[in-house]
Design a protein around this motif. Sequence first.
Motif, short mmCIF file in Angstrom:
data_model
loop_
_atom_site.label_atom_id
_atom_site.label_comp_id
_atom_site.label_asym_id
_atom_site.label_seq_id
_atom_site.Cartn_x
_atom_site.Cartn_y
_atom_site.Cartn_z
N LEU A 42 0.90 1.87 -14.39
CA LEU A 42 -0.44 2.05 -13.82
C LEU A 42 -1.44 2.49 -14.90
O LEU A 42 -2.58 2.02 -14.92
CB LEU A 42 -0.40 3.07 -12.69
N ASN A 43 -0.99 3.37 -15.80
CA ASN A 43 -1.87 3.82 -16.88
C ASN A 43 -2.18 2.71 -17.88
O ASN A 43 -3.19 2.77 -18.57
CB ASN A 43 -1.28 5.03 -17.59
N LEU A 44 -1.32 1.70 -17.93
CA LEU A 44 -1.55 0.55 -18.82
C LEU A 44 -2.37 -0.55 -18.14
O LEU A 44 -2.66 -1.56 -18.75
CB LEU A 44 -0.22 -0.02 -19.31
N GLY A 45 -2.68 -0.36 -16.87
CA GLY A 45 -3.50 -1.33 -16.16
C GLY A 45 -2.75 -2.21 -15.17
O GLY A 45 -3.35 -3.09 -14.55
N LEU A 46 -1.46 -2.00 -15.02
CA LEU A 46 -0.71 -2.75 -14.02
C LEU A 46 -1.03 -2.20 -12.64
O LEU A 46 -1.61 -1.11 -12.51
CB LEU A 46 0.80 -2.64 -14.29
N SER A 47 -0.67 -2.93 -11.60
CA SER A 47 -0.93 -2.45 -10.24
C SER A 47 0.38 -2.34 -9.47
O SER A 47 1.34 -3.05 -9.75
CB SER A 47 -1.90 -3.38 -9.52
N GLU A 48 0.39 -1.47 -8.50
CA GLU A 48 1.55 -1.27 -7.64
C GLU A 48 1.59 -2.40 -6.61
O GLU A 48 0.60 -2.65 -5.94
CB GLU A 48 1.46 0.09 -6.94
N SER A 49 2.73 -3.07 -6.50
CA SER A 49 2.83 -4.21 -5.57
C SER A 49 3.26 -3.79 -4.17
O SER A 49 3.02 -4.51 -3.21
CB SER A 49 3.79 -5.26 -6.12
N ASN A 50 3.89 -2.62 -4.02
CA ASN A 50 4.32 -2.15 -2.70
C ASN A 50 3.11 -1.53 -2.00
O ASN A 50 2.55 -0.54 -2.47
CB ASN A 50 5.43 -1.10 -2.88
N PRO A 51 2.67 -2.11 -0.88
CA PRO A 51 1.46 -1.60 -0.23
C PRO A 51 1.57 -0.14 0.22
O PRO A 51 0.58 0.60 0.12
CB PRO A 51 1.26 -2.52 0.98
N TYR A 94 10.17 -4.19 -17.64
CA TYR A 94 9.88 -5.54 -18.13
C TYR A 94 8.37 -5.78 -18.22
O TYR A 94 7.88 -6.29 -19.23
CB TYR A 94 10.53 -6.59 -17.22
N MET A 95 7.64 -5.42 -17.16
CA MET A 95 6.19 -5.63 -17.15
C MET A 95 5.50 -4.79 -18.24
O MET A 95 4.57 -5.28 -18.89
CB MET A 95 5.62 -5.27 -15.77
N ILE A 96 5.95 -3.58 -18.43
CA ILE A 96 5.38 -2.72 -19.47
C ILE A 96 5.65 -3.33 -20.84
O ILE A 96 4.75 -3.40 -21.69
CB ILE A 96 5.95 -1.29 -19.38
N SER A 97 6.88 -3.77 -21.08
CA SER A 97 7.22 -4.35 -22.39
C SER A 97 6.46 -5.64 -22.65
O SER A 97 6.14 -5.95 -23.80
CB SER A 97 8.73 -4.58 -22.50
N ALA A 98 6.11 -6.38 -21.61
CA ALA A 98 5.34 -7.60 -21.78
C ALA A 98 3.89 -7.31 -22.18
O ALA A 98 3.24 -8.15 -22.79
CB ALA A 98 5.37 -8.41 -20.48
N MET A 99 3.43 -6.11 -21.85
CA MET A 99 2.05 -5.74 -22.18
C MET A 99 1.92 -5.17 -23.59
O MET A 99 0.85 -5.21 -24.17
CB MET A 99 1.53 -4.71 -21.18
N VAL A 100 3.00 -4.60 -24.08
CA VAL A 100 2.92 -3.89 -25.37
C VAL A 100 3.10 -4.82 -26.53
O VAL A 100 3.51 -5.84 -26.61
CB VAL A 100 3.99 -2.77 -25.43
#
Length: 116
Positions: free
Chosen positions: A44-53, A110-116
């Motif tokens: 979330l701090n890197l700009g990703l969003s939570e997918s679970n409503p 995985y999502m975090i590593s794809a951003m870095v």
Amino acid sequence: MSSERASLCRHLPGDVTPGDLERLLWVVVALALIADVVTTFVGLNLGLSESNPAARGAIEDHGLAGMLALKAFAISVGLVCRPLLEQAYRPIVPAGLAGPWLVAAALNTYMISAMV
């Protein structure tokens, strides 16, 4: 010992009992919970969003406390339902909690590593 329970115990390695397995799985639950929460907030701090409503709403409204309240609720449901199971099958409760949280932590990583 019923034949069903004897059958289950035969499938566990060595001298591991269902009680031993359950204790180990509760440790895995704690680690999975920590991993999921940490990787969620890093993402979330890197700009990703939570997918679970449900989690997204809890986080948006209450931050970390909201996320921890959801986890505590899930654990509470598991603990309330646990006595309904025969002793030999009680490890399914922590396994059912840890599994999705481990998958979520892996996906978050995985999502975090794809951003870095």
